[in-house]
Design an enzyme around this catalytic site. Structure first.
Site, mmCIF file in Angstrom:
data_model
loop_
_atom_site.group_PDB
_atom_site.id
_atom_site.type_symbol
_atom_site.label_atom_id
_atom_site.label_comp_id
_atom_site.label_asym_id
_atom_site.label_seq_id
_atom_site.Cartn_x
_atom_site.Cartn_y
_atom_site.Cartn_z
ATOM 1 N N CYS A 130 44.026 45.182 45.604
ATOM 2 C CA CYS A 130 43.703 44.553 44.311
ATOM 3 C C CYS A 130 42.210 44.503 43.998
ATOM 4 C CB CYS A 130 44.287 43.148 44.262
ATOM 5 S SG CYS A 130 46.084 43.095 44.442
ATOM 6 N N HIS B 82 40.502 38.140 40.137
ATOM 7 C CA HIS B 82 40.461 38.464 41.569
ATOM 8 C C HIS B 82 39.172 39.196 41.968
ATOM 9 C CE1 HIS B 82 43.162 39.503 45.289
ATOM 10 N NE2 HIS B 82 42.241 38.588 45.542
#
Length: 483
Positions: free
Chosen positions: A63, A118
């Site tokens: 991610c 993130h």
């Protein structure tokens, strides 16, 4: 920042940009591709109007590293985001980095970001009880340089409760929601589009980052689950349901019945994403924005779903690195397919190139706007891919032997036909381990029969690709050891 000499022919105003990306959505999981048995009628119709990339890949199928590459146009060796921004790790996007939001804002764009970010340091790395209530890997990113030019903000760090998500705007007050995250974020995106439609003189960019179909796979509204309820899945030939494991350390249960449940729920989430994406497209049409808007649909990496006995991501296999990528810009980008190699680091410069803007000198990726617009120009012949051991236990194993974890993991080259990988392992159990793998994707599309080599000189293609890999490692300042 603006360079009008770069503007595509016929461009009278900067295009609006809507960049939509899901987390852990693999290239194979779209109905129009005819691979995974998944229903995506809106995406299929969009594909017929778009340029479809057959070889879009995630340079680091995890991610945070992909997101950093997407934002900066640089590899993890440069951004420093080589693993996830997570609890106990000092990993985050630097405030000083030039990101696509910074560049677009400086060029007169209104900028918005909705959904998973993130890219910030988890707040519990520095405070046991943050004012925002962020816990674990999560973080509230306050207004300022950490948002990298995005003015409208409705986001969170990372949080995998898809049915009860939360967000922050411009204060530490957490906004808690009881609605599937994809649907709620789409609601917010529709509101943003309506606001921008009232100010048509100002171009806008909106990033929408959906967390599903990221695990937990079962956190999907029942109306989508029922579509796949009781279905027998036709798995890919390379799937093994026993001994399922993930390089990320996430636990999964074994067996074909459990894997079938995972796959059906995964497809249910993709079908849900399809419905919400259809709502975005319909709103652009209703507001009269469709013709002036470049819409990109993609993801940050794939999902192995049992391929080679693996789950999640972080491997070099196509189910892990392969991402969907579709671009629609009426009157500018012709519909069809392209075999252009399109890597994570190419996205930022390409979007800027399509908007006719100068590319920051910091960028390491390629501006592929010329080939995309049919004007010729740079087209990468290889995509460099990599991962690093990032789990706490692995890092500790390396440190115990006096080794730098960032010199291990794997590095590779993906071309239109081949994948070549040098794998040094994810742990320091055997630091002398070195495995070379060459896959012919034309003859072996499921990567079931790699050529295993001790030396690259044993095969001419491997020798050529290892030469390219060594050059890239040197340019990237990567101390990865090729034995």
């Amino acid at each position: 920042m603006t360079d009008t000499m770069n503007e595509p022919a016929g461009l009278t105003r900067k295009p609006n940009i809507v960049y939509v990306f899901a987390d852990q959505w693999r290239r194979q999981a779209a109905g129009f591709r005819g691979e995974d048995e998944v229903m995506t009628p809106n995406i299929d119709a969009f594909a017929a109007e778009s340029l479809v990339f057959n070889h879009a890949v995630s340079c680091t199928p995890l991610c945070s590293p992909h997101r950093a590459a997407l934002m900066t146009g640089t590899y993890p060796q440069t951004s420093g985001v080589y693993t996830n921004c997570k609890l106990g790790a000092d990993i985050q996007l630097r405030e000083s980095d030039m990101c696509i939001g910074d560049a677009l804002k400086q060029s007169g764009y209104a900028t918005g970001y909705i959904g998973k970010w993130h890219l910030d340091l988890p707040e519990q790395n520095v405070a046991e009880r943050p004012e925002s209530g962020a816990a674990g890997w999560d973080a509230y990113t306050p207004p300022g340089p950490k948002r990298h030019g995005f003015d409208f903000w409705y986001s969170y760090g990372t949080y995998d409760e898809h049915m009860t998500p939360h967000y922050w705007r411009d204060s530490p007050e957490m906004i808690q929601i009881r609605q599937w995250s994809v649907e709620h974020e789409t609601d917010m995106a529709l509101d943003y589009l309506e606001q921008r439609a009232r100010r048509r003189e100002e171009p806008f960019v909106l990033f929408v980052s959906w967390n599903p179909p990221h695990s937990p796979f079962d956190q999907v509204p029942d109306r989508y689950k029922r579509i796949y309820e009781g279905r027998t899945v036709k798995f890919r030939p390379n799937v093994r349901a026993e001994g399922l494991a993930a390089h990320t350390g996430e636990p999964f249960e074994d067996g074909i019945e459990r894997l079938t449940e995972y796959m059906n729920d995964y497809c249910a989430a993709v079908t849900g994403i399809d419905e919400q994406f259809g709502r975005l497209l319909q709103k652009l049409k209703e507001l009269g924005l469709a013709d002036d808007t470049l819409v990109v649909l993609s993801s940050d990496h794939g999902e192995l779903m049992g391929a080679h006995g693996l789950m999640a991501k972080h491997s070099w296999h196509e189910e892990s690195i392969g991402i969907p990528c579709l671009m629609r810009w009426p009157g500018h980008i012709a519909a069809g397919e392209t075999d252009l190699l399109f890597n994570s680091v190419d996205i930022m410069p390409t979007l800027l190139g399509l908007a006719g803007l100068a590319i920051p000198e910091t960028v390491e990726g390629t501006d592929c706007s010329g080939p995309i617009l049919g004007r010729g120009g740079d087209a990468p012949s290889a995509a460099f891919i990599c991962t690093f051991p990032g789990r706490k236990d692995a890092i500790e194993q390396f440190a115990a032997q006096g080794l730098d974890n960032k010199r291990y993991g794997w590095r590779g080259v993906r071309t239109a036909r081949y994948t070549y990988v040098v794998h040094r392992g994810y742990s320091a159990v055997d630091p002398s381990f070195c495995l070379r793998l060459l896959y012919d994707l034309q003859e072996d599309p499921y990567q079931m029969n790699p050529l295993k080599l001790q030396r690259a000189s044993q095969h001419p293609v491997a020798e050529r690709l290892e030469g390219q890999l060594r050059e890239w490692l040197e340019a990237a300042g990567d101390a990865f050891i090729i034995a």
